[in-house]
Design a protein around this motif. Structure first.
Motif, PDB file in Angstrom:
ATOM      1  N   ALA A  77      16.743 -11.046 -31.617  1.00  0.00           N
ATOM      2  CA  ALA A  77      16.093  -9.844 -31.849  1.00  0.00           C
ATOM      3  C   ALA A  77      15.083  -9.831 -33.052  1.00  0.00           C
ATOM      4  CB  ALA A  77      16.904  -8.520 -31.402  1.00  0.00           C
ATOM      5  N   HIS A  78      15.574 -10.009 -34.199  1.00  0.00           N
ATOM      6  CA  HIS A  78      15.103  -9.757 -35.431  1.00  0.00           C
ATOM      7  C   HIS A  78      13.912 -10.687 -35.458  1.00  0.00           C
ATOM      8  CE1 HIS A  78      14.374 -10.271 -39.801  1.00  0.00           C
ATOM      9  NE2 HIS A  78      14.580  -9.151 -39.868  1.00  0.00           N
ATOM     10  N   GLN A  79      14.241 -11.890 -35.325  1.00  0.00           N
ATOM     11  CA  GLN A  79      13.090 -13.026 -35.480  1.00  0.00           C
ATOM     12  C   GLN A  79      12.035 -12.887 -34.446  1.00  0.00           C
ATOM     13  OE1 GLN A  79      12.657 -15.171 -37.980  1.00  0.00           O
ATOM     14  NE2 GLN A  79      10.802 -15.186 -37.256  1.00  0.00           N
ATOM     15  N   LYS A  80      12.373 -12.338 -33.246  1.00  0.00           N
ATOM     16  CA  LYS A  80      11.262 -12.126 -32.262  1.00  0.00           C
ATOM     17  C   LYS A  80      10.623 -10.888 -32.386  1.00  0.00           C
ATOM     18  CE  LYS A  80      10.761 -11.801 -26.858  1.00  0.00           C
ATOM     19  NZ  LYS A  80       9.976 -13.180 -27.070  1.00  0.00           N
ATOM     20  N   LEU A  81      11.089  -9.728 -33.083  1.00  0.00           N
ATOM     21  CA  LEU A  81      10.164  -8.770 -33.522  1.00  0.00           C
ATOM     22  C   LEU A  81       9.373  -8.908 -34.703  1.00  0.00           C
ATOM     23  CD1 LEU A  81      12.912  -5.915 -33.342  1.00  0.00           C
ATOM     24  CD2 LEU A  81      10.755  -5.925 -32.025  1.00  0.00           C
ATOM     25  N   VAL A  82       9.765  -9.786 -35.770  1.00  0.00           N
ATOM     26  CA  VAL A  82       8.790 -10.173 -36.646  1.00  0.00           C
ATOM     27  C   VAL A  82       8.041 -10.962 -36.045  1.00  0.00           C
ATOM     28  CG1 VAL A  82       8.863 -11.662 -38.978  1.00  0.00           C
ATOM     29  CG2 VAL A  82      11.008 -10.237 -38.372  1.00  0.00           C
ATOM     30  N   SER A  83       8.124 -11.871 -35.542  1.00  0.00           N
ATOM     31  CA  SER A  83       7.040 -12.715 -35.119  1.00  0.00           C
ATOM     32  C   SER A  83       5.916 -12.112 -34.322  1.00  0.00           C
ATOM     33  CB  SER A  83       7.737 -13.821 -34.215  1.00  0.00           C
ATOM     34  OG  SER A  83       8.528 -14.736 -34.942  1.00  0.00           O
ATOM     35  N   ALA A  84       6.312 -11.248 -33.526  1.00  0.00           N
ATOM     36  CA  ALA A  84       5.513 -10.376 -32.532  1.00  0.00           C
ATOM     37  C   ALA A  84       4.864  -9.383 -33.329  1.00  0.00           C
ATOM     38  CB  ALA A  84       6.335  -9.491 -31.570  1.00  0.00           C
ATOM     39  N   ALA A  85       5.370  -9.009 -34.540  1.00  0.00           N
ATOM     40  CA  ALA A  85       4.593  -7.985 -35.507  1.00  0.00           C
ATOM     41  C   ALA A  85       3.484  -8.621 -36.121  1.00  0.00           C
ATOM     42  CB  ALA A  85       5.646  -7.285 -36.275  1.00  0.00           C
ATOM     43  N   ALA A  86       3.733  -9.823 -36.577  1.00  0.00           N
ATOM     44  CA  ALA A  86       2.897 -10.467 -37.512  1.00  0.00           C
ATOM     45  C   ALA A  86       1.586 -11.110 -36.403  1.00  0.00           C
ATOM     46  CB  ALA A  86       3.608 -11.638 -37.976  1.00  0.00           C
ATOM     47  N   ALA A  87       1.818 -11.157 -35.296  1.00  0.00           N
ATOM     48  CA  ALA A  87       0.829 -11.571 -34.249  1.00  0.00           C
ATOM     49  C   ALA A  87       0.228 -10.446 -33.650  1.00  0.00           C
ATOM     50  CB  ALA A  87       1.429 -12.711 -33.198  1.00  0.00           C
ATOM     51  N   GLY A  88       0.805  -9.220 -33.962  1.00  0.00           N
ATOM     52  CA  GLY A  88       0.118  -8.158 -33.171  1.00  0.00           C
ATOM     53  C   GLY A  88       0.276  -8.358 -31.834  1.00  0.00           C
ATOM     54  N   LYS A  89       1.819  -8.622 -31.518  1.00  0.00           N
ATOM     55  CA  LYS A  89       1.825  -8.621 -29.844  1.00  0.00           C
ATOM     56  C   LYS A  89       3.293  -7.844 -29.486  1.00  0.00           C
ATOM     57  CE  LYS A  89      -0.787 -12.712 -29.048  1.00  0.00           C
ATOM     58  NZ  LYS A  89      -0.717 -14.509 -28.482  1.00  0.00           N
ATOM     59  N   LEU A  90       3.536  -6.868 -30.402  1.00  0.00           N
ATOM     60  CA  LEU A  90       4.470  -6.011 -29.897  1.00  0.00           C
ATOM     61  C   LEU A  90       4.685  -5.301 -28.831  1.00  0.00           C
ATOM     62  CD1 LEU A  90       5.477  -4.366 -33.530  1.00  0.00           C
ATOM     63  CD2 LEU A  90       6.898  -5.982 -32.231  1.00  0.00           C
ATOM     64  N   PRO A  91       5.603  -5.315 -27.972  1.00  0.00           N
ATOM     65  CA  PRO A  91       5.361  -4.545 -26.837  1.00  0.00           C
ATOM     66  C   PRO A  91       5.060  -2.913 -26.986  1.00  0.00           C
ATOM     67  CG  PRO A  91       7.751  -4.480 -27.381  1.00  0.00           C
ATOM     68  CD  PRO A  91       6.884  -5.420 -28.452  1.00  0.00           C
ATOM     69  N   ASP A  92       4.675  -2.365 -26.060  1.00  0.00           N
ATOM     70  CA  ASP A  92       4.408  -0.785 -26.164  1.00  0.00           C
ATOM     71  C   ASP A  92       5.478   0.026 -26.878  1.00  0.00           C
ATOM     72  OD1 ASP A  92       1.679  -0.804 -24.804  1.00  0.00           O
ATOM     73  OD2 ASP A  92       2.744  -1.387 -22.920  1.00  0.00           O
ATOM     74  N   VAL A  93       6.710  -0.396 -26.145  1.00  0.00           N
ATOM     75  CA  VAL A  93       8.025   0.396 -26.534  1.00  0.00           C
ATOM     76  C   VAL A  93       9.007  -0.467 -27.139  1.00  0.00           C
ATOM     77  CG1 VAL A  93       9.768   2.209 -25.867  1.00  0.00           C
ATOM     78  CG2 VAL A  93       7.424   2.217 -25.163  1.00  0.00           C
ATOM     79  N   MET A  94       9.782  -0.432 -28.146  1.00  0.00           N
ATOM     80  CA  MET A  94      10.766  -1.472 -28.414  1.00  0.00           C
ATOM     81  C   MET A  94      11.783  -0.623 -29.030  1.00  0.00           C
ATOM     82  SD  MET A  94       8.272  -2.575 -31.580  1.00  0.00           S
ATOM     83  CE  MET A  94       7.069  -1.767 -30.698  1.00  0.00           C
ATOM     84  N   GLN A  95      13.020  -1.296 -28.820  1.00  0.00           N
ATOM     85  CA  GLN A  95      14.487  -0.887 -29.426  1.00  0.00           C
ATOM     86  C   GLN A  95      14.566  -1.314 -30.785  1.00  0.00           C
ATOM     87  OE1 GLN A  95      17.899  -2.121 -27.208  1.00  0.00           O
ATOM     88  NE2 GLN A  95      19.365  -1.345 -28.744  1.00  0.00           N
ATOM     89  N   ILE A  96      14.657  -0.429 -31.579  1.00  0.00           N
ATOM     90  CA  ILE A  96      14.741  -1.009 -32.953  1.00  0.00           C
ATOM     91  C   ILE A  96      16.204  -0.466 -33.703  1.00  0.00           C
ATOM     92  CG2 ILE A  96      13.848  -0.954 -35.445  1.00  0.00           C
ATOM     93  CD1 ILE A  96      11.954  -2.086 -33.762  1.00  0.00           C
ATOM     94  N   GLY A  97      17.198  -1.444 -33.878  1.00  0.00           N
ATOM     95  CA  GLY A  97      18.315  -1.033 -34.621  1.00  0.00           C
ATOM     96  C   GLY A  97      18.218  -0.317 -35.801  1.00  0.00           C
ATOM     97  N   THR A  98      19.094   0.313 -36.278  1.00  0.00           N
ATOM     98  CA  THR A  98      19.171   1.305 -37.399  1.00  0.00           C
ATOM     99  C   THR A  98      18.865   0.320 -38.720  1.00  0.00           C
ATOM    100  OG1 THR A  98      21.644   1.232 -37.585  1.00  0.00           O
ATOM    101  CG2 THR A  98      20.686   3.305 -36.645  1.00  0.00           C
TER     102      THR A  98
END
Length: 411
Positions: A77-98
């Motif tokens: 999850a962490h790496q996927k979120l990081v990569s998506a954020a860097a590429a500007g391709k995050l989903p509309d809604v996402m679960q973020i652990g504390t």
């Protein structure tokens, strides 16, 4: 967030490389909530597996909305979120652990929470995370630690009530061994990834704080006292010095080798499912106190991408998931504890004793600092705790070392 695999924080480095900044551009006005559209949603672990069913129910009542849920394992999850954020391709809604909130809030990749729609007073205080005075996620579910103990073995040991203080906890651990014949008196994770999750209740109950007056405070008297107490269980043979790979404390709880452990709410279900013979032979009690009975709060929030073109619809979907009715329904499906306190006013959450203990613990829970490099900070604390349990450092030496190593990571 449950015991998820963590990686060293690389998000800020990637942010620099890809040009993401804390003042990233917004996706603009976007699509109105009542227009036909598809919401993309990422959810992790069990939540990712279950959310599709809820999304289906939501679509029945909102014919213009299609909710596309993508389940993601916590291990990636962490790496996927990081990569998506860097590429500007995050989903509309996402679960973020504390543990990730500070990191992704600092990136500028998340939309600030609309406090006109979501009121922090509706949630447990410690579940509402803010970075630089702004919230970037709405609490979805929460968790904390409480003391699980064998009531049948307690009777054999002459223990008449759950230990409520550190002194009583040590005495109970010894009594379980000496009088009930258990292999150990308690299980405190001795080392490795996320050892800190078991140690935080000692640290916070001793009056500790990771950051105090804007500075790291991991060498405080509270930290030394918590390290000393934690390590003493191993030193005196009351807790394991080493755990085999994939160690399952619930199994040893069932066979009577471990009569006590500090665990989270999901373990109530694991005990019921994996150890049916224990029915009526165990209970949950508040974290034994030194200065107070205080554990950390965990769980996950729901966030909207800064670049989303569907923010209005995303906000309505998150509202559906986090209001009292949605939270009560989610608990029935997953047994995730609601972050919205109104969901606790009826049903089993309001009547069953174990859930009432967790609610009491949540009301006094301590929020970990919202820090961009939080996973790196906790890895230093993990190592310090292990150095004490393995007899390689005194509590004072370990506290000094984790203070030195973490100070440069705290903002």
């Amino acid at each position: 967030m449950r015991r998820a695999a963590r990686t060293t924080s690389v998000a800020l480095a990637l942010a620099t490389a890809f040009g993401i900044t804390a003042c990233g551009s917004s996706g603009g006005a976007g699509v109105a909530a009542d227009e036909k559209q598809t919401l993309t949603v990422w959810a992790m672990g069990t939540e990712g597996e279950k959310l599709g069913d809820v999304a289906g129910e939501y679509e029945k009542a909102h014919k213009n909305i299609t909710v596309k849920v993508t389940p993601i394992g916590w291990d990636v999850a962490h790496q996927k979120l990081v990569s998506a954020a860097a590429a500007g391709k995050l989903p509309d809604v996402m679960q973020i652990g504390t543990g990730y909130m500070g990191e992704f809030s600092a990136l500028g990749a998340l939309e600030p929470v609309d406090t006109g729609t979501f009121d922090k007073k509706d949630f447990f205080p410690a579940s509402w995370s803010e970075y630089d005075g702004e919230a970037y996620g709405v609490p979805w579910y929460v968790e904390t630690r409480a003391l699980f103990y064998r009531t049948d073995l307690a009777k054999k040991a002459g223990i008449k009530k759950a230990p409520g203080t550190w002194k009583e906890l040590r005495a109970a651990a010894k009594a379980y061994q000496d009088k009930a014949g258990t292999r150990w008196g308690i299980y405190n994770q001795p080392g490795g990834l996320d050892t800190v999750q078991t140690w935080w209740p000692y640290f916070y109950s001793a009056g500790g704080s990771v950051v105090k007056d804007g500075k790291t405070a991991l060498d405080s008297p509270a930290a030394v006292k918590a390290l000393d107490m934690y390590g003493s269980f191993v030193k005196d043979g009351l807790s394991r010095k080493a755990s085999p790979p994939g160690y399952d404390v619930v199994k040893d709880f069932g066979n009577g080798k471990v009569p006590m452990f500090l665990g989270g709410p999901w373990q109530t279900n694991l005990i019921a499912e994996d150890q049916p013979g224990l029915k009526g032979k165990w209970a949950v009690a508040p974290v034994p106190k030194e200065k107070s009975s205080t554990a950390q709060i965990g769980g996950s929030s729901l966030a909207i991408s800064k670049e989303s073109e569907h923010k209005a619809a995303a906000k309505k979907f998150i509202k559906y998931l986090t209001d009292a009715k949605g939270q009560a329904d989610w608990f029935e499906r997953t047994k995730d504890l609601p972050a919205n306190t109104a969901a606790w006013e009826s049903g089993p959450l309001s009547t069953e004793e174990n859930w009432k203990v967790f609610r009491k613990q949540l009301e006094t829970a301590h929020q970990d600092p919202v820090q961009p490099k939080w996973t790196e900070i906790t890895s230093k604390v993990d190592a310090a705790i292990e150095s004490v349990t393995q007899g390689k450092a005194t509590p004072e030496e370990a506290a000094e070392k984790m203070q030195d190593q973490a100070s440069g990571l705290v903002e």
